[in-house]
Design an enzyme around this catalytic site. Sequence first.
Site, PDB file in Angstrom:
ATOM      1  N   HIS A 104       1.578  11.228  -2.190  1.00  0.00           N
ATOM      2  CA  HIS A 104       0.310  11.101  -1.487  1.00  0.00           C
ATOM      3  C   HIS A 104      -0.374  12.455  -1.589  1.00  0.00           C
ATOM      4  O   HIS A 104      -0.073  13.365  -0.818  1.00  0.00           O
ATOM      5  CB  HIS A 104       0.544  10.707  -0.035  1.00  0.00           C
ATOM      6  CG  HIS A 104      -0.674  10.133   0.631  1.00  0.00           C
ATOM      7  ND1 HIS A 104      -0.706   9.790   1.954  1.00  0.00           N
ATOM      8  CD2 HIS A 104      -1.893   9.836   0.146  1.00  0.00           C
ATOM      9  CE1 HIS A 104      -1.894   9.308   2.261  1.00  0.00           C
ATOM     10  NE2 HIS A 104      -2.629   9.330   1.176  1.00  0.00           N
ATOM     11  N   HIS A 108       0.845  -1.195   0.000  1.00  0.00           N
ATOM     12  CA  HIS A 108       0.000   0.000   0.000  1.00  0.00           C
ATOM     13  C   HIS A 108       0.880   1.244   0.000  1.00  0.00           C
ATOM     14  O   HIS A 108       1.869   1.317   0.737  1.00  0.00           O
ATOM     15  CB  HIS A 108      -0.901   0.001   1.244  1.00  0.00           C
ATOM     16  CG  HIS A 108      -1.604   1.300   1.498  1.00  0.00           C
ATOM     17  ND1 HIS A 108      -1.240   2.175   2.507  1.00  0.00           N
ATOM     18  CD2 HIS A 108      -2.651   1.890   0.860  1.00  0.00           C
ATOM     19  CE1 HIS A 108      -2.039   3.227   2.495  1.00  0.00           C
ATOM     20  NE2 HIS A 108      -2.896   3.081   1.502  1.00  0.00           N
TER      21      HIS A 108
END
Length: 831
Positions: A375, A328
């Site tokens: 991100h 992830h």
Amino acid sequence: MTKSYIFNWQKHLPEFMQEGASFDRFDEDPYVFEPNCQMTVDEFGFFICWKSEGKEGQVLECSLINSIRVGGVPREPKILASFEALGKTESDLEGCIICICSGTDLVNLNFVFMVAESPDTARKWIEGLRSVIHNFKANNVCPMTCLKKHWMRMCFLTNVNGKIPVRGITRTFASGKTEKGIFQALKDLGLPSGKNDEIEPSDFTFDIFYALTQKICPRTDIEELFKKINGKETDYLTVDQLVSFLNENQRDPRLNEILFPFYDPKRAMQIVEKYERDDELKKKGQMSSDGFCRYLMSDENAPVFLDRLQLYQEMDQPLAHYFISSSHNTYLTGRQFGGKSSVEMYRQVLLSGCRCVELDCWDGKGEDQEPIITHGKAMCTDILFKDVIQAIKETAFVTSDYPVILSFENHCSKPQQYKMAKYCDDTFGEFLLKQPLENYPIESGRPLPSPGELKRKILIKNKRLKPEVEQKQLEAFKKHMEAGETNTPAIIMGEEIEEETENGEKEVELNAEAPSSLSEVTTEKEANSVSQSNAVSSKKENNLSNSTKKVPDDEVTEMSEATEATDATDISEASDQDNNKKVAEEAEDSEEALIAQYTYVGATTNIHPWLSAMVNYAQPVKFQSFDVAEGELPLPLLVFLLQSCFLYFQIWINKGNIHHNMSSFNESVGLGYLKTNAIEFVNYNKRQMSRIYPKGGRVDSSNYMPQIFWNAGCQMVSLNFQTPDLAMQLNQGKYEYNGSCGYLLKPDFMRRSDRMFDPFSETPVDGVIAATCSVQVFSGQFLSDKKIGTYVEVDMYGLPTDTIRKEFRTRMVMNNGLNPLYNEEPFVFRK
């Protein structure tokens, strides 16, 4: 084992590496320059060793080495000056530098640079070293081999005189014994025993070292077991006593008696012949306590199935029938907010055996307009998409030949998506699976191809346009490219209003049976934004009514869902308590402010046709319900459609049972479906793939416990690989089997359509023989190099009815990290 088993854990080691060669060594930070090092690799491939004149010997453990690379010419003036002093210019260094990357985890890495005498020597050593590292079997060698490894390390860590310092030996045993006791043991064996003495390597054989360990930390636990077996009457075991012990204590009674026959005197004598060192006892068919100890410390008593460490499973079943090691937010080295992104993480994760990595793609803002990975909106640093693609190409198939899945979370505009597609096409080349395999067309009801059929292939997981839209735009794009035009055609730039229909948003609402709290399902964090500041304030004020933005029902952010304090599907009860602290309790005010500013932006549905055409067997879709995925309808709706809208029904029914469609769930939503639709979830995973990812509240990059999702057959249970917590350790242990290839075949009952499996059922699984497991902890050896207190905790992870945590623990043994004795009563895990 009842049958003699030879554990072939060693890799072939080229002779030139054992003979060694001369290298110049340098480190950049801090500065180190060591010319004319003699570098060798030991016969077992345990260590790379080097020593130069007037310097102490040094070692680097091969199990800690992640990669061997061609090093670039250093830019540090001090290092270049050192080479110039040896008469070597920058051009002389080209192609001669070997970069050795190592680390105890995937984040904290060290780089050692070795400079060969010529490019040919460098190439030969790079190939040789690459053939030795990534020996995952060597992590499971027996205690006797571990002792040999300890001995070899001491022999390589010589002083400036090339001898073994007694001080180094005392450090080896200092975690449990005093210096005085160690000096006495050395003296008893006729070795130099003064604090400042040194020992000739030729005098310090392995037999001497083994005898030394038996004096300093004798295996009294094995001695007690030996006396228990022979009744304390003799100093040896007879063949009959050995046979009884082997059958009653060492053999699994569930084993097939034909495939795994009982021990007999003939097999017992083979064991005596192999491990007994006393020739007189051997002739009489007797075994001393020393021989018994050597046997118990051998590969024949391994706690794991050694034959399953190699590739042993069928690899020709559909992809959905395998657990797939998955990562992830692969790019992050630490926290989810304000963290650092690194291209190196992709290398390390793939080299560790992971087969699914995540790429969060965003438009670059620089003059070159290069797509980046970061991100988004979370104050993390960014890295270039093209650099990541290059790193993936270089490391995708180093440790495993089986397919790699790139999970794109695509936020890019179409011009930058074009660049993404071009980089994938140009860089991956033949590795990229751009078209479906001939025998596996993209059609409803057709199973996915197998890992074996997709060997050395890279699959892209990204939203895909509807076929007719993709074809129309692709034709326009090709004409545009053939014409040599620089502007992007309007038909490609335009937003496709109907793309939402492709993902099911405008279909008849068929998920009424799903609990309302589970309606917030994302395809891959694909969602509309609920302000994180509102989520945080809702935790503080417990007032959701004033804190939530108005969003469409079919979209939700991963972040908002993950941080609601009242989330009914919170996975905390299945998570490791040490890694499940509330964010508000551990975060400082500045961090809370950072999180409060976070607003999630969903992935785009406006896909470039070239990128869309690269997507085949991993097509993400919005999850509606298990009935919809399977192509079934609730009876009332079925009757209605048959009566009033037969044509529409035919169109709809063709959208079910599509094996190449997959959906993603954050841990909370996934657990919610498990609680309410466990059997349906298992059946879904028999047919198509699902991906689980951590909820956004895990800003510290902690992990949820993966076992509960493996129990449902979820293939891609994605974890934060940068965090070596308990969950990640379980993941590493699981995927160590089957040759560490990153794929594990699911159990029969999780694959066959004619079998029903409820992971929460308390009845035995059909076809599986239930058993009681008893674990007795006697002792430990070489647990730490410090005098610390130690204890052993024994947990079991599996189905909910079998899982037992924090119930069995030995007593604490103080100030002994060397050889603590526990001698606990057996811990019994009942069937």
